[in-house]
Write a protein that holds these residues in place. Structure first.
Motif, PDB file in Angstrom:
ATOM      1  N   THR A 250     -25.260  -7.901 -31.815  1.00  0.00           N
ATOM      2  CA  THR A 250     -24.874  -6.500 -32.015  1.00  0.00           C
ATOM      3  C   THR A 250     -25.393  -5.449 -31.209  1.00  0.00           C
ATOM      4  O   THR A 250     -26.557  -5.533 -30.873  1.00  0.00           O
ATOM      5  N   ARG A 251     -24.614  -4.286 -31.002  1.00  0.00           N
ATOM      6  CA  ARG A 251     -25.123  -3.264 -30.465  1.00  0.00           C
ATOM      7  C   ARG A 251     -26.233  -2.467 -31.104  1.00  0.00           C
ATOM      8  O   ARG A 251     -26.662  -1.666 -30.791  1.00  0.00           O
TER       9      ARG A 251
ATOM     10  N   ASP B  94     -22.515 -13.197 -27.959  1.00  0.00           N
ATOM     11  CA  ASP B  94     -22.046 -11.893 -27.554  1.00  0.00           C
ATOM     12  C   ASP B  94     -23.067 -10.751 -27.406  1.00  0.00           C
ATOM     13  O   ASP B  94     -23.940 -10.824 -28.319  1.00  0.00           O
ATOM     14  N   VAL B  95     -22.801  -9.958 -26.655  1.00  0.00           N
ATOM     15  CA  VAL B  95     -23.530  -8.467 -26.655  1.00  0.00           C
ATOM     16  C   VAL B  95     -24.979  -8.486 -26.241  1.00  0.00           C
ATOM     17  O   VAL B  95     -25.303  -7.815 -25.277  1.00  0.00           O
TER      18      VAL B  95
END
Length: 71
Positions: free
Chosen positions: A13-14, A45-46
């Motif tokens: 997550t960002r 991801d991210v």
């Protein structure tokens, strides 16, 4: 010395607080698992490290546990 590996597979997550929560959960799992288990966390991801990187450097064939959180 470890004799097994466990890898948490997180989405990533960002959000800084979401990332911190993921790392705290990994730390808690490591504390519960004990010194004989190498616990890592990899991100799909991210975030880094990528799941593939963590799997490649696991010292033993890892047990992979999904860790996908939502708010």
């Amino acid at each position: 010395m470890t004799n097994s590996s466990l890898v948490l597979a997180a989405h990533g997550t960002r959000s800084a607080s979401g990332h911190a929560l993921t790392l705290r959960l990994a730390d808690r799992v490591a504390a519960l698992a004990g010194a004989s288990v190498d616990v890592g966390v990899g991100f799909v991801d991210v975030r880094e490290p990528a799941l593939a990187q963590v799997l490649a450097r696991a010292p033993h064939p890892p047990l992979v546990v999904p860790l996908f959180l939502s708010t």
